[in-house]
Structure formats: structure tokens, C-alpha cells
Scaffold this active site. Structure first.
Site, PDB file in Angstrom:
ATOM      1  N   LYS A 177       0.870  -1.189   0.000  1.00 42.40           N
ATOM      2  CA  LYS A 177       0.000   0.000   0.000  1.00 42.40           C
ATOM      3  C   LYS A 177       0.898   1.227   0.000  1.00 42.40           C
ATOM      4  O   LYS A 177       1.478   1.593   1.016  1.00 42.40           O
ATOM      5  CB  LYS A 177      -0.921   0.046   1.219  1.00 42.40           C
ATOM      6  CG  LYS A 177      -1.950   1.150   1.050  1.00 42.40           C
ATOM      7  CD  LYS A 177      -2.290   1.931   2.294  1.00 42.40           C
ATOM      8  CE  LYS A 177      -1.288   2.870   2.821  1.00 42.40           C
ATOM      9  NZ  LYS A 177      -1.095   4.138   2.071  1.00 42.40           N
ATOM     10  N   GLU A 180      -1.010   7.748  -0.565  1.00 44.58           N
ATOM     11  CA  GLU A 180      -2.163   8.212  -1.347  1.00 44.58           C
ATOM     12  C   GLU A 180      -1.723   9.152  -2.474  1.00 44.58           C
ATOM     13  O   GLU A 180      -2.369   9.226  -3.512  1.00 44.58           O
ATOM     14  CB  GLU A 180      -3.144   8.999  -0.456  1.00 44.58           C
ATOM     15  CG  GLU A 180      -3.600   8.293   0.805  1.00 44.58           C
ATOM     16  CD  GLU A 180      -2.614   8.446   1.951  1.00 44.58           C
ATOM     17  OE1 GLU A 180      -1.632   7.674   1.973  1.00 44.58           O
ATOM     18  OE2 GLU A 180      -2.811   9.310   2.805  1.00 44.58           O
ATOM     19  N   SER A 231       5.536   8.051  10.049  1.00 48.99           N
ATOM     20  CA  SER A 231       5.755   8.809  11.285  1.00 48.99           C
ATOM     21  C   SER A 231       5.815   7.891  12.503  1.00 48.99           C
ATOM     22  O   SER A 231       5.272   6.778  12.506  1.00 48.99           O
ATOM     23  CB  SER A 231       4.633   9.837  11.466  1.00 48.99           C
ATOM     24  OG  SER A 231       3.420   9.171  11.700  1.00 48.99           O
ATOM     25  N   GLU A 252      10.470   1.910  10.011  1.00 44.64           N
ATOM     26  CA  GLU A 252      11.415   3.014   9.758  1.00 44.64           C
ATOM     27  C   GLU A 252      10.630   4.284  10.033  1.00 44.64           C
ATOM     28  O   GLU A 252       9.755   4.643   9.240  1.00 44.64           O
ATOM     29  CB  GLU A 252      11.852   3.033   8.285  1.00 44.64           C
ATOM     30  CG  GLU A 252      12.436   1.749   7.768  1.00 44.64           C
ATOM     31  CD  GLU A 252      13.806   1.486   8.321  1.00 44.64           C
ATOM     32  OE1 GLU A 252      14.382   2.389   8.950  1.00 44.64           O
ATOM     33  OE2 GLU A 252      14.286   0.364   8.144  1.00 44.64           O
ATOM     34  N   LEU A 253      10.945   4.985  11.123  1.00 41.50           N
ATOM     35  CA  LEU A 253      10.072   6.079  11.542  1.00 41.50           C
ATOM     36  C   LEU A 253      10.779   7.430  11.456  1.00 41.50           C
ATOM     37  O   LEU A 253      11.695   7.601  10.678  1.00 41.50           O
ATOM     38  CB  LEU A 253       9.552   5.778  12.953  1.00 41.50           C
ATOM     39  CG  LEU A 253       8.887   4.390  13.082  1.00 41.50           C
ATOM     40  CD1 LEU A 253       8.459   4.103  14.500  1.00 41.50           C
ATOM     41  CD2 LEU A 253       7.705   4.254  12.129  1.00 41.50           C
ATOM     42  N   CYS A 286      13.678  11.293   6.146  1.00 44.38           N
ATOM     43  CA  CYS A 286      13.757  10.887   7.556  1.00 44.38           C
ATOM     44  C   CYS A 286      15.168  11.064   8.117  1.00 44.38           C
ATOM     45  O   CYS A 286      15.331  11.307   9.301  1.00 44.38           O
ATOM     46  CB  CYS A 286      13.265   9.460   7.729  1.00 44.38           C
ATOM     47  SG  CYS A 286      14.065   8.310   6.615  1.00 44.38           S
ATOM     48  N   GLU A 384      10.487  16.824  15.172  1.00 41.10           N
ATOM     49  CA  GLU A 384      10.958  16.625  13.795  1.00 41.10           C
ATOM     50  C   GLU A 384      10.229  17.589  12.853  1.00 41.10           C
ATOM     51  O   GLU A 384       9.002  17.545  12.752  1.00 41.10           O
ATOM     52  CB  GLU A 384      10.647  15.185  13.369  1.00 41.10           C
ATOM     53  CG  GLU A 384      11.074  14.877  11.957  1.00 41.10           C
ATOM     54  CD  GLU A 384      10.565  13.535  11.455  1.00 41.10           C
ATOM     55  OE1 GLU A 384       9.504  13.073  11.929  1.00 41.10           O
ATOM     56  OE2 GLU A 384      11.234  12.953  10.597  1.00 41.10           O
TER      57      GLU A 384
HETATM   58  P1  NAD Z   1       1.060  11.237   7.796  1.00 39.25           P
HETATM   59  O1  NAD Z   1       1.372  10.522   9.068  1.00 39.25           O
HETATM   60  O2  NAD Z   1      -0.332  11.680   7.545  1.00 39.25           O
HETATM   61  O3  NAD Z   1       1.486  10.356   6.541  1.00 39.25           O
HETATM   62  C1  NAD Z   1       2.761   9.809   6.353  1.00 39.25           C
HETATM   63  C2  NAD Z   1       2.626   8.475   5.625  1.00 39.25           C
HETATM   64  O4  NAD Z   1       2.088   7.498   6.500  1.00 39.25           O
HETATM   65  C3  NAD Z   1       1.661   8.556   4.433  1.00 39.25           C
HETATM   66  O5  NAD Z   1       2.279   7.916   3.353  1.00 39.25           O
HETATM   67  C4  NAD Z   1       0.419   7.787   4.864  1.00 39.25           C
HETATM   68  O6  NAD Z   1      -0.159   7.046   3.817  1.00 39.25           O
HETATM   69  C5  NAD Z   1       0.966   6.851   5.898  1.00 39.25           C
HETATM   70  N1  NAD Z   1      -0.007   6.557   6.939  1.00 39.25           N
HETATM   71  C6  NAD Z   1      -0.648   7.466   7.731  1.00 39.25           C
HETATM   72  N2  NAD Z   1      -1.491   6.823   8.568  1.00 39.25           N
HETATM   73  C7  NAD Z   1      -1.377   5.500   8.308  1.00 39.25           C
HETATM   74  C8  NAD Z   1      -1.975   4.325   8.846  1.00 39.25           C
HETATM   75  N3  NAD Z   1      -2.853   4.376   9.874  1.00 39.25           N
HETATM   76  N4  NAD Z   1      -1.634   3.124   8.303  1.00 39.25           N
HETATM   77  C9  NAD Z   1      -0.730   3.035   7.302  1.00 39.25           C
HETATM   78  N5  NAD Z   1      -0.129   4.111   6.763  1.00 39.25           N
HETATM   79  C10 NAD Z   1      -0.434   5.328   7.260  1.00 39.25           C
HETATM   80  O7  NAD Z   1       2.010  12.517   7.804  1.00 39.25           O
HETATM   81  P2  NAD Z   1       2.464  13.495   6.668  1.00 39.25           P
HETATM   82  O8  NAD Z   1       2.179  14.889   7.104  1.00 39.25           O
HETATM   83  O9  NAD Z   1       2.039  13.065   5.322  1.00 39.25           O
HETATM   84  O10 NAD Z   1       4.018  13.225   6.799  1.00 39.25           O
HETATM   85  C11 NAD Z   1       4.785  13.810   7.812  1.00 39.25           C
HETATM   86  C12 NAD Z   1       5.157  12.873   8.896  1.00 39.25           C
HETATM   87  O11 NAD Z   1       5.328  11.582   8.398  1.00 39.25           O
HETATM   88  C13 NAD Z   1       6.497  13.331   9.450  1.00 39.25           C
HETATM   89  O12 NAD Z   1       6.341  13.618  10.800  1.00 39.25           O
HETATM   90  C14 NAD Z   1       7.447  12.192   9.245  1.00 39.25           C
HETATM   91  O13 NAD Z   1       7.987  11.709  10.436  1.00 39.25           O
HETATM   92  C15 NAD Z   1       6.603  11.082   8.706  1.00 39.25           C
HETATM   93  N6  NAD Z   1       7.199  10.516   7.504  1.00 39.25           N
HETATM   94  C16 NAD Z   1       8.285   9.746   7.687  1.00 39.25           C
HETATM   95  C17 NAD Z   1       8.877   9.189   6.600  1.00 39.25           C
HETATM   96  C18 NAD Z   1      10.104   8.330   6.747  1.00 39.25           C
HETATM   97  O14 NAD Z   1      10.797   8.130   5.767  1.00 39.25           O
HETATM   98  N7  NAD Z   1      10.357   7.762   7.910  1.00 39.25           N
HETATM   99  C19 NAD Z   1       8.371   9.413   5.339  1.00 39.25           C
HETATM  100  C20 NAD Z   1       7.240  10.217   5.180  1.00 39.25           C
HETATM  101  C21 NAD Z   1       6.643  10.751   6.298  1.00 39.25           C
END
Ligand code: NAD
Length: 483
Positions: A177, A180, A231, A252-253, A286, A384
Site C-alpha cells: 500500500k 495516497e 511517522s 522506519e520512523l 527521515c 521533527e
Molecule cells: P502522515 O502521518 O499523515 O502520513 C505519512 C505516511 O504514513 C503517508 O504515506 C500515509 O499514507 C501513511 N499513513 C498514515 N497513517 C497511516 C496508517 N494508519 N496506516 C498506514 N499508513 C499510514 O504525515 P504526513 O504529514 O504526510 O508526513 C509527515 C510525517 O510523516 C512526518 O512527521 C514524518 O515523520 C513522517 N514521515 C516519515 C517518513 C520516513 O521516511 N520515515 C516518510 C514520510 C513521512
């Protein structure tokens, strides 16, 4: 002109254009214009994907490692061939400059190659027997079972490739998955695996509401391995759900990477490397360097030269202009998060040296931003930012720098720049992180493990660990008949 593909999910070997749960809109973050409608998977379609992955698992796990290797190597070659086209789609979906998108895609092909090789290499081991009645004790790494893979938008080819290649190399079937906002990148990657010969059901692709899909898949008894990148907050929720079913879990957070810059560092090279890496992918990485801890003797000069590099960056729509250095943020929510952070600036929170706002006009842009002198307990230094914002803090002695660097629950990447050998050894061993890089920023290579500690997650991807994470250990011990 970029050819954006018609979006389809892959369920049990069939490409499906109709999601049973309506559609969601994919848009270009640089213009906010709609690119496409994306199907959203229904519960019934998810059940079908789980059933397909379960049926395909013994078939794929039973395919010799050498054959899995050949198929994955072919997928990597297809990805390389299609990289220019895929990179254009990536720029459209996430806004990153073409050169960065191309580098990510070609790098993902190298990752797949490396993990494919592990399918041939991982033969387990023979353990010397303790009793004369024993014939053999062998320890093997067996594929865990169907894997649910959840990936974010910031590296829409690299992150799915890492998970898919690790799972498939080890013999696991999988359901991906993707985020989006980046379905086409995931689809074009999955097409490479399918055309290379991964059998029907061994790889499935579903789009839609993240919380709904993750809950459905993690609670499905047939799914045995969960891998998530995103996240910390969501990682903890998914980890708790996975623990209910005692499912293997890799996460990986988030991170908030410190960079310790000593007086002996090669100054000009260090400033240039820091600015280039900080604003790559608009800071939405990240392992992005975020907390710059600079020896007091070079602090003022570092702030002014780093800010000069930041303000010289060209920001804009990279889908129409290849000279853009930094594109937009991935979606409006990220811009709102940056604006919220800027609202707290001043005093203890630090002073804005450059940037700090969004330019006029359409698109989710935010200027490259440099904040000088935030206190180690300020919002910027503890939360972060996940955007193009850097905080710079002076330190008086190296122990103080390490104390500040290690003061958060995050522990993904940490960096240091120094020409002092003793300092380099001290920093390498005392910085608390899953990955420490000294005098450079490259922590993500196919051959080395990528992962964090503490609130940055657990388990590693890529390297041998990226294969082993999809396996579990099995002992077979054989005694002489009749003993
Ligand atoms: P977000 O938490 O809304 O989304 C981040 C990602 O997580 C999206 O791809 C989303 O599809 C997925 N996601 C969200 N809720 C989920 C769930 N319940 N089950 C499965 N997948 C889910 O946040 P955002 O504003 O889009 O991104 C910012 C935050 O996300 C940041 O704080 C950052 O830490 C984290 N992030 C981390 C990485 C990484 O490489 N570790 C990458 C992208 C985002």
C-alpha cells in the site's frame, strides 16, 4: 510532456481499474492541479488480495533462490530502462527535481540487485553436533509468510523497492500500500516486477485510505510480516496492532538528525554538503540533517554561509523547469506544519536568518529556512520538522555537542564533520543513532543496513538485514535412526 499512467491496482495477478470504495484525487503539489483519480480498494478486494498472497506464498517460497534472483535482477533492469520516464512521473507526484528523482530510481534498481543476490547467498549454516548420536544440525532462514508493506510519499520508488525486493528475495508474497499521493510511482515499479516474472498473487498493490487498509491487513491472520515507513505516531499504532497477532514488524520512523561540526572540519566543503543535503527533497527525508551543532569558533561564519547557500536555492515547479533546486512540499499539510513552527520563532525558539514563509502563488512551497540560536529544548530542536528548516546552535566543547545530539528519543541518523581523528572516533562511538556518518551524509547504500533506534523504529532494511527481516530462523536437528 509526462505520460501519467492509468491507475490500476493489482489483485491476484489482475490489474483492476475500479476500486470498490470510490476514488481519491492525485494532484501536482507544485501547481495543486489535479493529475488523476485513483481507485480506492474495498474490504472485499483487500480480502481477495490476502487470499491471493496466501495462495501464492508456498509457490513463491518454493521457487529456488537462484530463480527468484533472476526474476528480481530482471525487474531491476526494467526499472533502470524506465527510470527517465518514472522520474518524470515522480516529479509530477511529489515535486522533487528530475535529477533527484532519477537518482532515486536508478539507486532503487541497485537495491533490488543487491537483495536479489541474497536470494542466492543465504544458505543457512551447519552447527557442529554435541552428541555422537546426532547426524546434523542445520539452521536455515525461512520466509516468514505474506507481508503487508506500507510506504510513504517522500521516496516513492526507493522505499517500496526496498520492501518489495527484501520480501520477494526472501520468498515472501506481499501486498503493497503506497502513499495516497504517489500511486503511479508504485504502480510503475510493481509493473517491473510483474513483467520480470513474479507470479500472480506473489505481488499485490492496493490504494486507498491508509488507516483502513493497514488495520484490515495487519489483523488478517494470513498476513505474517508488517513493514511500515512513516511517522513515529503511526508506527507505534501499527506496531501495537501487529503485536496483538505476534506478527513480525519492521518500522522506519521519524528522525531529527544532529550534525556536529568541529573547528577542524574542512569548512567550505562542510557548508556546501550541509546545505545540499538539508534541502534535498525539500527536507522531507527521515535522515535529513536538522539540528546543526557548530563549534562556537566557527558558528557565526557557518550561520552566514549556510544561510547564503539556502537563500541561493531556486525553488519552483520542477516538472516544467529542470533548473529548479528545490520543489514544493508534498501536500498542504506539510506547509501548514512549517507555518505553525515559524509562528513560535523568536527568543528561546531561535531567530529566522533566511526564509520562514511561503512564496505567493499556487503550490505547496516553503522557502529554505535557517534558524539561528534555538535553545536545545525549543520546538525546532525537539520536534521533527520534516521540511526545509534547519536549526543551528553553537557548542563550547564536544561533550556538550554529544549531550545535545543524544537528548531526544529519536535515533535514526547522526552526522559529524571533523578532521580530528580522536574526535572522529569519539563521535562515531558516542552519537546514539542507528546510523552515524562522519565527514559525509550518505547513509543509504544497498549494501548497508538502514534503520533507527528508540522512537526512530526498529529493524533494518537494505543490506543483508533487509533480506533477513523477511525470514525467521529454523533449526532442523537429525539423529541417527534408532538412537
Ligand atoms: P502522515 O502521518 O499523515 O502520513 C505519512 C505516511 O504514513 C503517508 O504515506 C500515509 O499514507 C501513511 N499513513 C498514515 N497513517 C497511516 C496508517 N494508519 N496506516 C498506514 N499508513 C499510514 O504525515 P504526513 O504529514 O504526510 O508526513 C509527515 C510525517 O510523516 C512526518 O512527521 C514524518 O515523520 C513522517 N514521515 C516519515 C517518513 C520516513 O521516511 N520515515 C516518510 C514520510 C513521512
Amino acid at each position: 510532456m509526462t505520460n501519467y499512467p492509468a491507475l490500476k491496482m493489482l489483485i491476484g495477478g489482475e490489474w483492476v481499474a475500479d476500486g470498490g470504495d470510490g476514488t481519491m484525487t492525485v494532484s501536482n503539489p507544485a501547481t495543486e492541479a489535479k493529475i488523476a483519480e485513483c481507485p480506492k480498494v474495498s474490504s472485499e478486494q483487500l480480502d481477495a488480495a490476502v487470499a491471493a498472497a496466501s495462495e501464492a506464498f508456498p509457490v513463491w517460497a518454493g521457487t529456488p533462490g537462484a530463480s527468484r534472483h533472476k526474476i528480481l535482477r530482471k525487474a531491476a533492469d526494467l526499472l533502470r530502462e524506465r527510470a527517465p520516464e518514472i522520474a518524470r512521473v515522480m516529479t509530477l507526484e511529489v515535486g522533487k527535481p528530475h535529477a533527484q528523482a532519477l537518482g532515486e530510481t536508478v539507486g532503487a534498481a541497485d537495491l533490488i540487485d543487491f537483495l536479489a543476490e541474497e536470494a542466492k547467498r543465504q544458505g543457512g549454516r551447519l552447527v557442529p553436533v554435541r552428541g555422537a548420536h546426532l547426524l546434523q544440525q542445520r539452521v536455515t532462514q525461512e520466509p516468514i509468510g505474506p507481508a503487508a508493506l506500507f510506504t510513504p510519499w517522500n521516496f516513492p520508488i526507493n522505499l517500496p523497492a526496498k520492501k518489495l525486493a527484501g520480501a520477494l528475495a526472501a520468498g515472501c508474497s506481499c501486498i503493497l500500500k503506497p502513499a495516497e499521493t504517489t500511486p503511479a510511482c508504485a504502480q510503475m515499479l510493481v509493473e517491473c516486477f510483474v513483467e520480470a516474472g513474479v507470479p500472480a498473487g506473489a505481488i499485490n498493490l492496493a490504494y486507498g485510505d491508509p488507516a483502513k487498509i493497514s488495520e484490515h491487513l495487519i489483523t488478517a491472520p494470513a498476513m505474517r510480516k508488517i513493514s511500515f515507513t512513516g511517522s513515529t505516531a503511526v508506527g507505534k499504532q501499527l506496531g501495537a496492532m501487529a503485536a496483538q497477532g505476534l506478527k513480525r514488524f519492521t518500522a522506519e520512523l521519524g528522525g531529527h538528525a544532529p550534525v556536529v561540526i568541529g573547528e577542524s572540519a574542512d569548512f567550505e566543503r562542510t557548508v556546501a554538503a550541509c546545505a545540499a543535503t538539508k534541502f534535498r527533497n525539500a527536507g522531507q527525508v527521515c535522515v535529513s540533517p536538522t539540528r546543526f551543532l557548530v563549534a562556537r569558533g566557527i558558528y557565526d561564519k557557518f550561520v552566514s554561509e549556510f544561510a547564503a547557500c539556502a537563500s541561493a536555492l531556486k525553488i519552483g515547479d520542477a516538472s516544467v523547469d529542470d533548473s529548479v533546486d528545490m520543489g514544493p512540499l508534498a501536500h498542504g499539510g506539510r506547509v501548514a506544519a512549517m507555518q505553525d513552527l515559524m509562528g513560535s520563532m523568536g527568543g528561546e525558539q531561535g531567530e529566522i536568518v533566511t526564509g520562514g514563509s511561503s512564496p505567493e502563488g499556487a503550490g505547496h512551497f516553503f522557502q529554505p529556512t535557517v534558524i539561528a540560536g534555538p535553545s536545545p529544548t525549543s520546538r525546532l530542536m525537539t520536534e521533527e520538522p520534516f521540511g526545509p528548516v534547519a536549526g543551528i546552535v553553537p557548542y563550547d566543547d564536544i561533550e556538550e555537542a554529544v549531550r545535545i545530539a543524544n537528548s531526544l528519543q529519536y535515533g535514526l541518523a547522526a552526522y559529524a564533520f571533523t578532521a580530528d581523528l580522536d574526535e572522529s572516533h569519539y563521535l562515531g562511538s558516542s552519537l546514539r543513532a542507528g546510523m552515524v556518518a562522519i565527514n559525509h551524509f550518505a547513509v543509504g547504500s544497498p549494501e548497508t543496513p538502514f534503520g533507527g533506534i528508540g522512537d526512530s523504529g526498529f529493524g533494518s532494511e537494505s543490506g543483508v538485514e533487509g533480506y533477513l527481516g523477511y525470514t525467521e530462523t529454523k533449526l532442523v536437528t537429525v539423529a541417527k535412526s534408532g538412537t
